[in-house]
Design a protein around this motif. Structure first.
Motif, short mmCIF file in Angstrom:
data_model
loop_
_atom_site.label_atom_id
_atom_site.label_comp_id
_atom_site.label_asym_id
_atom_site.label_seq_id
_atom_site.Cartn_x
_atom_site.Cartn_y
_atom_site.Cartn_z
N LEU A 45 -22.27 22.85 9.15
CA LEU A 45 -22.32 23.55 7.86
C LEU A 45 -22.79 22.61 6.75
O LEU A 45 -23.59 23.01 5.89
CB LEU A 45 -20.94 24.10 7.51
CG LEU A 45 -20.42 25.24 8.39
CD1 LEU A 45 -19.04 25.69 7.92
CD2 LEU A 45 -21.39 26.42 8.38
N VAL A 72 -16.93 30.32 7.11
CA VAL A 72 -18.21 30.45 6.42
C VAL A 72 -18.15 31.66 5.50
O VAL A 72 -18.40 31.57 4.31
CB VAL A 72 -19.37 30.62 7.42
CG1 VAL A 72 -20.70 30.69 6.68
CG2 VAL A 72 -19.38 29.47 8.42
N VAL A 112 -24.79 30.71 12.83
CA VAL A 112 -23.76 29.82 13.38
C VAL A 112 -22.58 30.66 13.85
O VAL A 112 -22.45 31.84 13.50
CB VAL A 112 -23.27 28.79 12.34
CG1 VAL A 112 -24.41 27.93 11.84
CG2 VAL A 112 -22.57 29.47 11.17
N GLU A 113 -21.73 30.03 14.64
CA GLU A 113 -20.51 30.70 15.09
C GLU A 113 -19.46 30.65 13.98
O GLU A 113 -19.43 29.72 13.17
CB GLU A 113 -19.98 30.00 16.35
CG GLU A 113 -20.91 30.15 17.54
CD GLU A 113 -20.87 29.00 18.51
OE1 GLU A 113 -21.13 29.23 19.71
OE2 GLU A 113 -20.57 27.86 18.08
N GLU A 114 -18.58 31.64 13.96
CA GLU A 114 -17.49 31.70 12.99
C GLU A 114 -16.18 31.80 13.75
O GLU A 114 -15.99 32.73 14.54
CB GLU A 114 -17.67 32.94 12.09
CG GLU A 114 -16.53 33.20 11.12
CD GLU A 114 -16.72 32.52 9.76
OE1 GLU A 114 -16.16 31.42 9.59
OE2 GLU A 114 -17.39 33.08 8.90
N HIS A 158 -27.25 27.92 16.06
CA HIS A 158 -26.49 26.72 16.42
C HIS A 158 -25.24 27.13 17.18
O HIS A 158 -24.52 28.05 16.78
CB HIS A 158 -26.09 25.95 15.16
CG HIS A 158 -25.23 24.74 15.44
ND1 HIS A 158 -23.86 24.81 15.51
CD2 HIS A 158 -25.56 23.44 15.68
CE1 HIS A 158 -23.37 23.60 15.78
NE2 HIS A 158 -24.39 22.76 15.87
N THR A 159 -24.97 26.46 18.30
CA THR A 159 -23.78 26.77 19.09
C THR A 159 -23.14 25.51 19.65
O THR A 159 -23.84 24.60 20.09
CB THR A 159 -24.11 27.74 20.25
OG1 THR A 159 -22.92 27.98 21.02
CG2 THR A 159 -25.19 27.19 21.16
N HIS A 171 -15.59 24.53 22.33
CA HIS A 171 -15.99 24.69 20.93
C HIS A 171 -15.09 23.92 19.96
O HIS A 171 -13.88 23.83 20.14
CB HIS A 171 -15.96 26.18 20.57
CG HIS A 171 -16.50 26.50 19.22
ND1 HIS A 171 -15.71 26.56 18.10
CD2 HIS A 171 -17.75 26.77 18.81
CE1 HIS A 171 -16.44 26.88 17.06
NE2 HIS A 171 -17.69 27.01 17.46
N THR A 210 -23.37 34.48 10.29
CA THR A 210 -22.37 34.13 11.29
C THR A 210 -22.22 35.22 12.34
O THR A 210 -22.47 36.40 12.08
CB THR A 210 -20.99 33.90 10.65
OG1 THR A 210 -20.50 35.12 10.08
CG2 THR A 210 -21.06 32.83 9.57
N ALA A 266 -16.84 27.78 12.25
CA ALA A 266 -18.00 26.93 12.51
C ALA A 266 -17.64 25.46 12.50
O ALA A 266 -16.67 25.03 11.84
CB ALA A 266 -19.08 27.20 11.47
N TYR A 267 -18.43 24.68 13.21
CA TYR A 267 -18.32 23.22 13.16
C TYR A 267 -18.72 22.77 11.76
O TYR A 267 -19.82 23.05 11.28
CB TYR A 267 -19.24 22.60 14.22
CG TYR A 267 -19.45 21.12 14.08
CD1 TYR A 267 -18.38 20.25 13.97
CD2 TYR A 267 -20.75 20.60 14.04
CE1 TYR A 267 -18.58 18.88 13.83
CE2 TYR A 267 -20.96 19.23 13.92
CZ TYR A 267 -19.88 18.38 13.80
OH TYR A 267 -20.08 17.04 13.67
N THR A 268 -17.82 22.04 11.09
CA THR A 268 -18.05 21.71 9.68
C THR A 268 -19.24 20.78 9.48
O THR A 268 -19.93 20.85 8.46
CB THR A 268 -16.79 21.07 9.07
OG1 THR A 268 -16.41 19.93 9.85
CG2 THR A 268 -15.64 22.07 9.04
#
Length: 408
Positions: free
Chosen positions: A134, A362, A125-127, A173-174, A179, A146, A129-131
């Motif tokens: 998560l 994260v 996932v990106e950091e 996941h993006t 964003h 991440t 991140a979309y909660t």
């Protein structure tokens, strides 16, 4: 004879990894009338097309079928209109058989986790991140890695480093477009690099795209899914029409759709046919929808500009606001050492709320940043909110050594 009650059976082990969303926890506080909220990622209720939804609902209810069950994969007419709209966005034909309608895009994430992830599976996932992602991934007991973001979105080069080091994620996941929480958009070049890596290493990409139609700095690059058929696209009408409709859509290859439909049967049998009928009629009316989206883009663009102007005026020299070309969020970064977590209770005392950057962490803990939602409040209210935030920033933090202010 002992009269002690037996010990309750324990909860499932997966529950140990879950924690409540800091954003959801803030909603109780931000419901106070004296608090201007920049916290929750909500559309402005005054911009929700209530009259049009009312009229469509009345028309749909003329048929008793609107109150009946529907297919697990979703109402056929809605899947067809979603497929037609996705065909335009992807510049390629999308068959309705590749569309599954879900109870918001969050359910699609949850169903995908059941379909694609075994406990211990690696996910990137990106950091920050979309909660919501998560929470789903932790419930699935995934191993989460991440990669950072910068002004051009996901650092795909850092993903390449992980892959070169031997990591083999099942999926990446993006939120590539506007964003959540950073507000940045992945560049076209990085989108091509991402799908190149997916093709080479065999992982799937989940492109979570609830904000892509809310641009006001010009249309974003083509969706990631336009470049590769292994990309799973998630979308929603929550940000463009109304959250209460609870209509999301997943576009994926037939094998993934079939698997998601199978587990969805066990989750809820099907979603509301009534809200799907409403959404189908609204999305199919292209002239009305284009005018509605244009109005949203214009108004949200004005609000984003108001937020930027207020931050420059009230917090210039102590904080910077990232670029906002669309979506719902601005990413505020303090450059003077301010701890956003410590600032939050002071800000609430001054009548303004935000989400600290640490809520989206994260691995690292970004305590010097905050997510600001600009869509819920008018330009005047946004200016007032930032003025309150600046006043909180100048105030002392209770319990801080020597009573220093957040500016120190």
């Amino acid at each position: 004879m002992s009269t002690a009650f037996p010990v309750s059976p324990p909860l499932a082990r997966r529950m140990a990894a879950l924690r409540s969303s800091a954003i959801r926890d803030l909603l109780a506080v931000t419901a106070r009338p004296d608090v201007v909220s920049l916290a929750g990622g909500l559309p402005d209720p005054d911009l929700v097309p209530r009259e049009r939804i009312r009229d469509v609902t009345a028309r749909v209810l003329h048929s008793a079928d609107a109150l009946q069950y529907t297919e697990t994969a979703g109402l056929r007419s809605l899947r067809e209109v979603v497929a037609a709209r996705e065909s335009v966005r992807l510049s390629a034909p999308v068959d309705a058989a590749r569309v599954v309608i879900t109870h918001g895009s969050q359910q699609a994430l949850s169903l995908l986790a059941q379909v694609l992830l075994d406990p211990g599976a690696t996910v990137v996932v990106e950091e920050p991140a979309y909660t919501g992602a998560l929470q789903v991934l932790r419930a699935a007991q995934a191993r989460i890695l991440t990669v950072p973001l910068d002004a051009d979105g996901m650092r795909v080069d850092r993903l390449a480093d992980l892959l070169s080091a031997g990591e083999r994620p099942v999926l990446v996941h993006t939120v590539a477009t506007f964003h959540n929480p950073r507000g940045v958009t992945m560049s076209a070049a990085r989108r091509r690099e991402l799908v190149g890596l997916a093709d080479r290493y065999g992982f799937r990409v989940v492109e979570d795209d609830p904000y892509g139609e809310l641009y006001h700095g010009g249309p974003p690059p083509e969706p990631v899914a336009a470049h590769f058929d292994r990309v799973i696209r998630l979308s929603s009408v929550s940000k463009t029409l109304a959250p209460a409709l609870r209509v999301g859509a997943m576009v994926a290859m037939p094998d993934v759709c079939a698997a998601v439909e199978l587990v969805k049967q066990g989750a809820d049998l099907c979603d509301s046919r009534l809200t799907q009928e409403i959404a189908a009629e609204l999305l199919a009316d292209e002239p009305w929808l284009d005018a509605h989206l244009t109005g949203l883009r214009d108004e949200y663009g004005r609000r984003a500009a108001a937020l930027r102007s207020a931050v420059a005026r009230e917090l210039g020299g102590v904080a910077t606001l990232g670029a906002i070309d669309g979506g719902m969020f601005g990413w505020l970064e303090f450059v003077d050492g301010t701890d956003a977590d410590a600032l939050l209770p002071v800000a609430l005392d001054h009548g303004v709320a935000f989400v600290p950057g640490s809520a989206f962490a994260v691995e690292g803990v970004d305590r010097g940043a905050a997510r600001l939602c600009f869509t819920t409040n008018t330009s005047d209210r946004l200016e007032d909110a930032v003025a309150r935030l600046a006043a909180a920033h100048r105030a002392p933090i209770p319990g801080a050594a020597g009573g220093q202010s957040t500016q120190e």
